[in-house]
Write an enzyme that holds these catalytic residues in place. Structure first.
Site, PDB file in Angstrom:
ATOM      1  N   ASP A   1       0.781  -1.331   0.085  1.00 45.12           N
ATOM      2  CA  ASP A   1      -0.021   0.016  -0.007  1.00 45.12           C
ATOM      3  C   ASP A   1       0.874   1.302  -0.080  1.00 45.12           C
ATOM      4  OD1 ASP A   1      -1.636   2.171   0.795  1.00 45.12           O
ATOM      5  OD2 ASP A   1      -3.077   0.834   1.805  1.00 45.12           O
TER       6      ASP A   1
ATOM      7  N   HIS B   1      -3.041  -0.402  -2.469  1.00 47.61           N
ATOM      8  CA  HIS B   1      -4.085   0.305  -1.993  1.00 47.61           C
ATOM      9  C   HIS B   1      -5.305   0.357  -3.156  1.00 47.61           C
ATOM     10  CE1 HIS B   1      -5.981   3.496   0.684  1.00 47.61           C
ATOM     11  NE2 HIS B   1      -6.387   4.053  -0.432  1.00 47.61           N
TER      12      HIS B   1
END
Length: 231
Positions: free
Chosen positions: A170, A201
């Site tokens: 992420d 993400h």
């Protein structure tokens, strides 16, 4: 059936819209779908529709209404992505959680569904965590929640089950932040964290460039099992 309803704020001084998807027959429970920084856009509405098809009442409140009502943005369009970042900077999560609590009240009192869960993405993942610490929600799920590592001091208040999906690559939640989340929450009896190696993400978005099909299906299956067990 889908509709847009108006929900009163906790203090009754104003109100905000929410997208509502009803299942056929009596809802098995209700799920609040908490938006990303892109508003209640087609992807969020699609998630509501999926929960309704699975037998749940699904409600997605417009949490940016204090800035601008009815925002819908596409993360794959660069100017819209930049607008979403601006909204994130203007947004006040404390107010968002109050609106989520007002949505819980509407579901229980107006819709007549006593058991309520919440699932959120990105900003909504953070808000799902805050909902678990600040409201009487029955179960919460956060996907790639941002800044949770900065709110671990609230973890003692988690009274109901919380599930967090954490992609290890992420680019908004770095390895240090992820390590802090594990350190602060792995020992909590009501918290479960699943890591998704190499995913980024937004991997569970309904469509677009960010989606990872295998990762999304795995995370969503875990979420469905979690709600089935806890709602």
């Amino acid at each position: 059936m889908t509709e847009t309803v108006r929900i009163a704020t906790l203090d009754g001084a104003d109100s905000f819209d929410a997208y509502v998807a009803w299942p056929e027959g009596t809802p098995r429970a209700a799920i609040i779908v908490i938006q990303e920084i892109f508003g209640v856009n087609p992807g969020i509405r699609a998630k509501c529709d999926k929960w309704a098809a699975a037998g749940y009442l699904a409600v997605a409140p417009d949490l940016f209404w204090r800035i601008e009502r009815g925002i819908e943005l596409d993360p794959d369009v660069e100017p819209e992505m930049q607008r979403a970042f601006e909204l994130f900077g203007l947004n006040k999560p404390d107010d968002n959680v109050k609106d989520i609590e007002a949505t819980i009240h509407w579901i229980r009192r107006e819709a007549g569904v006593p058991k309520v869960g919440a699932v959120g993405y990105c900003l909504g993942g953070k808000l799902a965590y805050m909902t678990a610490t600040r409201t009487d929600i029955d179960a919460s799920v956060g996907y790639y929640g941002v800044m949770i590592d900065q709110m671990l001091g609230e973890s003692h208040a988690i009274a109901k089950p919380l599930l967090l999906h954490v992609p290890t690559a992420d680019h908004f939640v770095d390895a240090e932040a992820q390590a802090k989340m594990h350190e602060g929450l792995d020992g909590h009896p009501r918290v479960t964290i699943h890591d998704y190696e190499g995913l980024d993400h937004g991997f569970a978005t309904e469509s677009g460039n960010r989606r990872d099909e295998a990762g999304a299906q795995l995370a969503d299956s875990r979420t469905a099992e979690f709600f089935a067990a806890n709602l």
